[in-house]
Design an enzyme around this catalytic site. Structure first.
Site, short mmCIF file in Angstrom:
data_model
loop_
_atom_site.label_atom_id
_atom_site.label_comp_id
_atom_site.label_asym_id
_atom_site.label_seq_id
_atom_site.Cartn_x
_atom_site.Cartn_y
_atom_site.Cartn_z
N HIS A 196 39.26 31.91 40.80
CA HIS A 196 40.34 32.83 41.11
C HIS A 196 41.68 32.12 41.31
O HIS A 196 41.75 31.03 41.85
CB HIS A 196 39.99 33.63 42.37
CG HIS A 196 39.77 32.77 43.59
ND1 HIS A 196 40.78 32.41 44.45
CD2 HIS A 196 38.65 32.19 44.07
CE1 HIS A 196 40.29 31.65 45.42
NE2 HIS A 196 39.00 31.50 45.21
N ASP A 197 42.73 32.76 40.81
CA ASP A 197 44.11 32.34 41.04
C ASP A 197 44.47 31.03 40.36
O ASP A 197 45.50 30.42 40.69
CB ASP A 197 44.42 32.25 42.54
CG ASP A 197 44.15 33.55 43.27
OD1 ASP A 197 44.85 34.54 42.97
OD2 ASP A 197 43.21 33.60 44.09
N GLY B 113 39.48 27.44 43.28
CA GLY B 113 40.57 28.41 43.30
C GLY B 113 41.94 27.77 43.40
O GLY B 113 42.10 26.66 43.92
#
Length: 277
Positions: free
Chosen positions: A133-134, A151
């Site tokens: 994520h991200d 992340g």
């Protein structure tokens, strides 16, 4: 067993295997190929010429750019592996002309990281690579087999991440850097850097990559000289950085390294091994 439901508008313009399950709300571009047993969610957008070979799952608010090819058993856009995620409408944006190989996973962003995971163009993501994520991934990036990003990692253009490597959350890796296989990267990697090791250390410049990408001898000579200045044992890094910035103020590649180091970061800078290490 009832037949899979498919959008009739898609069927007229793209080869869709009868076992594929495609939500009617999904947006499918021209000349898209969707192979056996693929599953496409309602918020997915597939650009023109995308090919999903078979057994591919694309979920969430995921966009895949034109010309990207996805191989069997890849999982794109499912819920992030982050316990703080509460179902916010975050996105996964994958660029054009990527090759996403078998068992690759890519997750959308989170509220704590800008709400987007973004992958650039012309990348090669080999078997079982993971983009968490991200993460923000540049263009022409190669992630070898089982390479893993935690992340909030940022990867520049033309970076190579070696097989079985793991990159710590919030780490930045600059343009044209290379990560040796089976490395654990806990610190920011300068542009053009070469790092390796179980707890990765800076081991010089990515000379092979520089030559392959057509950098001139003058550019390479300046980068090597600036590298020695930046990581010399004398003085502090801050002092050496300012000296390098002044001496190479007109050299674009060295300026890029200087600006990278100056930029705010959550992680320390990856440096060469000291004599004590």
């Amino acid at each position: 067993m009832p037949a899979p439901q498919r959008n009739p508008d898609i069927e007229m313009t793209a080869p869709i295997h009868p076992t594929a399950v495609i939500d009617p709300a999904a947006r499918i571009g021209k000349a898209v190929s969707i192979g056996p047993y693929c599953v496409i969610g309602p918020h997915v957008t597939l650009g023109d010429g995308v090919r999903l070979l078979s057994h591919v799952v694309v979920e969430g608010r995921t966009t895949i750019g034109p010309g990207t090819v996805v191989y069997p058993f890849a999982s794109l856009g499912h819920r992030p592996q982050d316990l703080k995620f509460k179902g916010e409408p975050s996105t996964l944006e994958i660029g054009s002309n990527n090759q996403i190989r078998e068992h690759v996973t890519m997750n959308p962003g989170t509220e704590g990281g800008g709400m987007v995971t973004r992958v650039g163009d012309n990348g090669l993501f080999m078997m079982a690579a993971h983009v968490a994520h991200d993460c923000i991934i540049g263009n022409n990036v190669i992630m070898a087999n089982n390479a893993t990003l935690a992340g909030h990692v940022t990867i520049g253009d033309y970076v190579i991440v070696g097989g079985l490597s793991a990159v710590h959350q919030f780490v930045r890796i600059g343009n044209f850097a290379i990560i040796g296989g089976m490395s654990g990267v806990e610190s920011d990697v300068i542009p053009f850097g070469l790092v390796k090791g179980e707890r990765a250390h800076l081991a010089g410049l990515n000379m092979v990559g520089l030559e392959r990408r057509g950098f001139s001898r003058d550019d390479i000579r300046a980068l090597r000289s600036a590298y020695r200045m930046l990581f010399a044992p004398e003085g502090t890094l801050a002092e050496r950085l300012e000296e390098t910035a002044v001496q190479y103020k007109d050299q674009a590649q060295v300026k890029h390294i200087v600006e990278f180091i100056r930029a705010a970061s959550n992680r320390p800078l990856c440096q060469p091994k000291s004599e004590e290490d």
